[in-house]
Write a protein that holds these residues in place. Structure first.
Motif, PDB file in Angstrom:
ATOM      1  N   SER A  96       0.824  -1.206   0.000  1.00 29.55           N
ATOM      2  CA  SER A  96       0.000   0.000   0.000  1.00 29.55           C
ATOM      3  C   SER A  96       0.862   1.262   0.000  1.00 29.55           C
ATOM      4  CB  SER A  96      -0.929  -0.004   1.214  1.00 29.55           C
ATOM      5  OG  SER A  96      -1.682   1.178   1.283  1.00 29.55           O
ATOM      6  N   LEU A  97       1.907   1.259   0.843  1.00 31.47           N
ATOM      7  CA  LEU A  97       2.789   2.423   0.904  1.00 31.47           C
ATOM      8  C   LEU A  97       3.567   2.605  -0.388  1.00 31.47           C
ATOM      9  CD1 LEU A  97       4.160   2.108   4.552  1.00 31.47           C
ATOM     10  CD2 LEU A  97       2.715   3.933   3.658  1.00 31.47           C
ATOM     11  N   ASN A  98       3.831   1.506  -1.062  1.00 31.21           N
ATOM     12  CA  ASN A  98       4.525   1.610  -2.343  1.00 31.21           C
ATOM     13  C   ASN A  98       3.702   2.425  -3.335  1.00 31.21           C
ATOM     14  OD1 ASN A  98       6.789   0.685  -4.107  1.00 31.21           O
ATOM     15  ND2 ASN A  98       5.080  -0.187  -5.259  1.00 31.21           N
ATOM     16  N   ASP A  99       2.386   2.209  -3.343  1.00 29.90           N
ATOM     17  CA  ASP A  99       1.521   2.997  -4.226  1.00 29.90           C
ATOM     18  C   ASP A  99       1.511   4.468  -3.814  1.00 29.90           C
ATOM     19  OD1 ASP A  99       0.986   0.622  -5.434  1.00 29.90           O
ATOM     20  OD2 ASP A  99      -0.987   0.351  -4.525  1.00 29.90           O
ATOM     21  N   ILE A 100       1.434   4.691  -2.472  1.00 31.09           N
ATOM     22  CA  ILE A 100       1.359   6.073  -1.978  1.00 31.09           C
ATOM     23  C   ILE A 100       2.657   6.827  -2.248  1.00 31.09           C
ATOM     24  CG2 ILE A 100       1.105   7.494   0.086  1.00 31.09           C
ATOM     25  CD1 ILE A 100      -0.674   5.260   1.239  1.00 31.09           C
ATOM     26  N   LEU A 101       3.781   6.236  -1.791  1.00 32.31           N
ATOM     27  CA  LEU A 101       5.061   6.911  -1.965  1.00 32.31           C
ATOM     28  C   LEU A 101       5.440   6.989  -3.440  1.00 32.31           C
ATOM     29  CD1 LEU A 101       7.086   5.403   1.009  1.00 32.31           C
ATOM     30  CD2 LEU A 101       6.066   7.668   0.846  1.00 32.31           C
ATOM     31  N   GLY A 102       5.051   5.958  -4.198  1.00 34.25           N
ATOM     32  CA  GLY A 102       5.329   5.995  -5.631  1.00 34.25           C
ATOM     33  C   GLY A 102       4.590   7.117  -6.316  1.00 34.25           C
ATOM     34  N   GLY A 103       3.323   7.294  -5.987  1.00 38.78           N
ATOM     35  CA  GLY A 103       2.559   8.393  -6.567  1.00 38.78           C
ATOM     36  C   GLY A 103       3.129   9.741  -6.192  1.00 38.78           C
ATOM     37  N   LEU A 104       3.580   9.869  -4.920  1.00 37.98           N
ATOM     38  CA  LEU A 104       4.181  11.134  -4.497  1.00 37.98           C
ATOM     39  C   LEU A 104       5.496  11.391  -5.220  1.00 37.98           C
ATOM     40  CD1 LEU A 104       3.517  10.923  -0.642  1.00 37.98           C
ATOM     41  CD2 LEU A 104       2.298  12.318  -2.317  1.00 37.98           C
TER      42      LEU A 104
ATOM     43  N   VAL B  18       5.935   4.040 -11.210  1.00 40.41           N
ATOM     44  CA  VAL B  18       6.915   4.608 -10.273  1.00 40.41           C
ATOM     45  C   VAL B  18       8.333   4.220 -10.681  1.00 40.41           C
ATOM     46  CG1 VAL B  18       7.722   4.584  -7.894  1.00 40.41           C
ATOM     47  CG2 VAL B  18       5.279   4.682  -8.370  1.00 40.41           C
ATOM     48  N   ALA B  19       8.567   2.906 -10.834  1.00 36.68           N
ATOM     49  CA  ALA B  19       9.918   2.443 -11.169  1.00 36.68           C
ATOM     50  C   ALA B  19      10.349   2.941 -12.541  1.00 36.68           C
ATOM     51  CB  ALA B  19       9.966   0.914 -11.111  1.00 36.68           C
ATOM     52  N   GLU B  20       9.406   3.003 -13.490  1.00 37.47           N
ATOM     53  CA  GLU B  20       9.732   3.495 -14.822  1.00 37.47           C
ATOM     54  C   GLU B  20      10.170   4.952 -14.772  1.00 37.47           C
ATOM     55  OE1 GLU B  20       7.670   3.724 -19.278  1.00 37.47           O
ATOM     56  OE2 GLU B  20       6.436   3.519 -17.480  1.00 37.47           O
ATOM     57  N   GLY B  21       9.467   5.765 -13.975  1.00 29.84           N
ATOM     58  CA  GLY B  21       9.842   7.168 -13.845  1.00 29.84           C
ATOM     59  C   GLY B  21      11.225   7.338 -13.257  1.00 29.84           C
ATOM     60  N   MET B  22      11.562   6.529 -12.248  1.00 31.27           N
ATOM     61  CA  MET B  22      12.885   6.612 -11.626  1.00 31.27           C
ATOM     62  C   MET B  22      13.972   6.191 -12.609  1.00 31.27           C
ATOM     63  SD  MET B  22      12.219   5.047  -7.813  1.00 31.27           S
ATOM     64  CE  MET B  22      11.068   5.809  -6.653  1.00 31.27           C
TER      65      MET B  22
ATOM     66  N   PRO C 258       8.398  -0.365  -0.429  1.00 31.72           N
ATOM     67  CA  PRO C 258       8.414   0.588  -1.532  1.00 31.72           C
ATOM     68  C   PRO C 258       9.836   0.983  -1.915  1.00 31.72           C
ATOM     69  CG  PRO C 258       7.741   1.684   0.476  1.00 31.72           C
ATOM     70  CD  PRO C 258       7.838   0.227   0.807  1.00 31.72           C
ATOM     71  N   VAL C 259      10.058   1.108  -3.200  1.00 34.48           N
ATOM     72  CA  VAL C 259      11.397   1.372  -3.717  1.00 34.48           C
ATOM     73  C   VAL C 259      11.738   2.845  -3.545  1.00 34.48           C
ATOM     74  CG1 VAL C 259      12.877   1.294  -5.747  1.00 34.48           C
ATOM     75  CG2 VAL C 259      11.160  -0.485  -5.383  1.00 34.48           C
ATOM     76  N   ARG C 260      12.880   3.114  -2.929  1.00 39.03           N
ATOM     77  CA  ARG C 260      13.357   4.479  -2.766  1.00 39.03           C
ATOM     78  C   ARG C 260      14.394   4.786  -3.841  1.00 39.03           C
ATOM     79  NH1 ARG C 260      14.042   4.760   3.863  1.00 39.03           N
ATOM     80  NH2 ARG C 260      11.806   4.825   4.335  1.00 39.03           N
ATOM     81  N   TYR C 261      14.397   6.016  -4.246  1.00 38.05           N
ATOM     82  CA  TYR C 261      15.250   6.435  -5.361  1.00 38.05           C
ATOM     83  C   TYR C 261      16.720   6.124  -5.076  1.00 38.05           C
ATOM     84  CZ  TYR C 261      17.064   9.355  -9.104  1.00 38.05           C
ATOM     85  OH  TYR C 261      17.713   9.801 -10.217  1.00 38.05           O
ATOM     86  N   GLU C 262      17.177   6.422  -3.863  1.00 41.40           N
ATOM     87  CA  GLU C 262      18.584   6.206  -3.517  1.00 41.40           C
ATOM     88  C   GLU C 262      18.948   4.730  -3.574  1.00 41.40           C
ATOM     89  OE1 GLU C 262      16.398   7.749  -1.670  1.00 41.40           O
ATOM     90  OE2 GLU C 262      16.945   9.870  -1.856  1.00 41.40           O
ATOM     91  N   ASP C 263      18.021   3.857  -3.107  1.00 42.26           N
ATOM     92  CA  ASP C 263      18.292   2.418  -3.135  1.00 42.26           C
ATOM     93  C   ASP C 263      18.360   1.894  -4.560  1.00 42.26           C
ATOM     94  OD1 ASP C 263      18.258   2.440  -0.376  1.00 42.26           O
ATOM     95  OD2 ASP C 263      16.128   1.928  -0.244  1.00 42.26           O
TER      96      ASP C 263
END
Length: 728
Positions: A238-246, A618-622, A712-717
């Motif tokens: 669920s947080l992956n969707d939220i943080l990904g959208g943000l 989300v991952a595609e944008g990163m 959820p995947v973080r940009y730095e990771d």
């Protein structure tokens, strides 16, 4: 007469009675053997067969018949006992008493026929020895034991008394005394035997109860751990969707107010993710399933990074965060970097939340216990603690009531798992303290001081602040050969700058810290820029993150190359780099431009395998932000087809997907690589899933994946994984 009737729960226990009866049968078989040996010796070398051969034959035939019947009965203990324990016991009592009666007849006959000569004393001595030893084996059955002793001892004793004479009277008296002693011993042995069995029985029952309770507790703990792990996966998804959208909104054109709200939402989402991670880790600690990882890492760099990341939260709470590192701190150590950072971040973060307009200092040192081992100690001190206090009965210090919260319990559990210790308390000066000791292996004895540029030696700096400060970074800057002078007002700063400007050694840098951003300060800073005497003077504002809200200050810094800023707490390596850049135009090593990101993945293709559309976006944008070409697949079959048709540099693989999951897809890709037989052809596959259990990671590696990335995947990771497998 009933020779044995169970009177307690233990005596009615079939298993216990069977052990007692088996023991009785074993000793009875031995008794028959010894009785035959003793009687045969006396018969062969005695006088009875010479003086009364007929009586000897009768006694011998009867004795051997009884021994054979008893031996046959005792040797068939298992089949007879299986048909009925009570029946076997009654037969045993009958045959044994018959054998005792016949032995008594033998003893009476020999005594009255021969007197106390020849084999008579030997048979009497054997009777005494045998009765003394057999009493212990007969102790479970007191009534039977007494009847057995009476039949075996009293009739021969009366025969000796009837015979008369000194020998007869002496033997009868001794045997009577012996019988009384055996009678008393039977009571003692009987009570001790059953009391011991009752104690063992009670202990066994208690053990069974405890084992059942332990199984229930373990089952409950496993159920809770499984539930929390499943809950953590759902929250992560669920947080992956939220943080990904943000994250996708970050690159959108937003107003300043919208950007602030977006940062607030991202911060709240990351806090929720940290909470989920803490809950799952706490469940692992309780179920003893936490697995520690060992790796070599730069201790100083990590501590400075943790402190820097926490400074934003501290400034939002109006808390000043500072740190101190000792010179003995090793540069590289071997340990679980993730868990050490988790303990450090949890303690400091929650200390920030409990402090009100305070000053938190973290002191880090290393105590060596050997050439390559020692204890990392970090002491966290809140100098103006204002939380609710309760008395700790185990020490003279005071402990906050909030210490019973999840984060402290988690930290204690993590520290104990790493064989360390955690102490907490409030001193008499109302300073809240945490002291953590963690054992670490020293990988490199290189000192932790920043290697300074030799050109900095001899430079002069003026520090303008509103109060006397004694911070770690000042001492470190002075160790580079820079002379620092401190003033506490704008007027004094102007005078010292003017005096130094007219001398041969003017100040190179003006550092401003802890001052309110007033119009007077801005005018003073701007005036120095247009003053011919100070045109070579560089200015560094040491700010809080909350100072970003001051548009005038932000604009002043952005529009002038002679003015720069650093956020407190001041990190030694960062101020060193900034000083070298401002004084000697040395380029900054950190580059965050979009061009850099695009150059990183230029000409490289990434395959993203995930059945969830939001995760793909989300991952595609990163990945596109990093310059990578992105290929999308919704299941393993599509991924396998893309790998066959295109040249892919790296694959990010979800584990749970319809039709073909990530594990089967990875195995299929590895088989395809083997069939193609291309030398050195190995596509890095990184698992990207919300399943974070150690067993899940093991399954990923077993399937042929190379790395693991938790949702959820973080940009730095994500960037770190790309650098690890493909380089910059």
């Amino acid at each position: 007469m009933q020779l044995f009737s169970p009177s307690s729960k233990v005596q009615r226990d079939r298993n216990i009675l069977r052990e007692s009866d088996a023991r009785l049968a074993k000793y009875s078989r031995r008794g028959i053997v010894f009785a035959l040996i003793a009687y045969t010796i006396c018969l062969a070398y005695g006088y009875l067969r010479v003086m009364e051969p007929r009586l000897a034959v009768i006694l011998t035939v009867g004795f051997f018949i009884i021994c054979v019947v008893r031996a046959f009965f005792l040797l068939r203990f298992e089949p007879i006992y299986a048909k009925g324990p009570q029946r076997w016991r009654n037969l045993y009592f009958a045959f044994t008493l018959l054998g005792a009666a016949w032995w008594s007849v033998i003893l009476i006959s020999v005594t009255l026929t021969l007197g106390m000569v020849g084999e008579t004393p030997i048979l009497w001595l054997y009777t005494v020895i045998f009765q003394a030893t057999v009493t212990s084996s007969l102790s479970p059955y007191k009534k039977f034991s007494r009847v057995y002793q009476f039949i075996s001892i009293i009739p021969p004793t009366l025969a000796a008394l009837w015979m008369g004479g000194f020998d007869g009277y002496m033997y009868s008296v001794m045997m009577f005394i012996f019988y009384i002693m055996l009678h008393q011993q039977v009571d003692t042995l009987h009570d001790n035997y059953w009391q011991r069995l009752e104690a063992n029985y009670a202990l066994t029952q208690r053990t069974k109860v405890l084992e059942a309770e332990k199984r229930n507790v373990n089952a409950s703990v496993d159920l809770n751990a499984e539930f929390l792990s499943g809950l953590g996966r759902e929250f992560r998804a669920s947080l992956n969707d939220i943080l990904g959208g943000l994250t996708l909104l970050t690159d959108s054109k937003l107003t300043k107010e919208q950007q602030d709200l977006l940062k607030l939402a991202e911060k709240a989402g990351e806090s929720q993710l940290d909470l989920v991670n803490n809950v799952v880790d706490f469940a692992k600690i309780n179920s003893r399933n936490l697995v520690l990882e060992n790796s070599i890492f730069n201790l100083r760099t990590r501590i400075e990074q943790w402190v820097s990341e926490l400074s934003t939260e501290a400034h939002q709470q109006c808390v000043e965060l500072d740190y101190q590192l000792t010179s003995e701190l090793p540069l590289r150590v071997n340990g679980d970097m993730k868990r050490v950072g988790q303990v450090f971040n949890n303690l400091v973060s929650n200390c920030i939340k409990l402090s009100e307009h305070g000053h938190i200092t973290t002191k880090v040192q290393f105590e060596r216990t050997g050439e390559s081992s020692g204890y990392l100690e970090f002491q966290i001190i809140d100098q103006y603690f204002s939380g609710t206090e309760i008395t700790d009965n185990h020490s003279t210090s005071k402990v906050s009531a909030s210490d019973s919260s999840l984060w402290l319990a988690l930290c204690k559990g993590l520290v104990e798992c790493m064989s360390g210790s955690l102490e907490t308390g409030v001193t008499e000066h109302n300073e809240r303290q945490y002291l953590v000791r963690l054992p670490l292996e020293v990988s490199n004895t290189q000192p932790s001081l920043v290697r300074s540029l030799l050109k900095l030696h001899g430079q002069r700096a003026l520090l303008l602040t509103d109060k006397e400060i004694d911070t770690y970074w000042l001492k470190e800057v002075e160790s580079w050969g820079i002379s620092i002078e401190t003033v506490y007002s704008i007027e004094k700063a102007q005078l010292r700058l003017d005096d130094a400007g007219n001398s041969e050694h003017p100040f190179s840098v003006l550092m401003i810290q802890n001052l309110r951003t007033t119009p007077e300060l801005l005018d003073f800073s701007q005036g120095l820029l247009y003053d011919d005497l100070h045109q070579s003077l560089n200015q560094i504002f040491l700010l809080r993150h909350s100072d970003d809200d001051n548009s005038e200050l932000t604009q002043l810094i952005a529009n002038n190359s002679k003015i720069a800023n650093l956020y407190r707490p001041v990190i030694g390596s960062r101020i060193h780099e900034l000083l070298c850049h401002m004084l000697f135009q040395k380029p900054l090593s950190q580059c965050s431009s979009e061009e850099h990101f695009h150059q990183m993945g230029e000409g490289k293709e990434a395959l993203l395998v995930d059945d969830h559309r939001v995760n793909q976006l989300v991952a595609e944008g990163m990945l596109k932000k990093l310059g990578y070409g992105v290929n999308l697949a919704s299941n393993g079959f599509e991924a396998l087809k893309i790998v066959e048709e295109k040249s892919i540099d790296i694959i990010f693989m979800d584990c749970q997907m319809p039709e073909m999951d990530g594990f089967d897809a990875t195995r299929a890709i590895r088989e395809l690589e083997q069939k193609q037989g291309k030398e050195g052809r190995h596509i890095p596959i990184v698992a990207m899933t919300a399943h974070t259990e150690d067993s899940d990671k093991a399954s990923c590696f077993a399937a042929g994946m190379d790395d693991y990335l938790a949702k959820p995947v973080r940009y730095e990771d994500l960037e770190a994984r790309l650098i690890r497998w493909l380089g910059r």
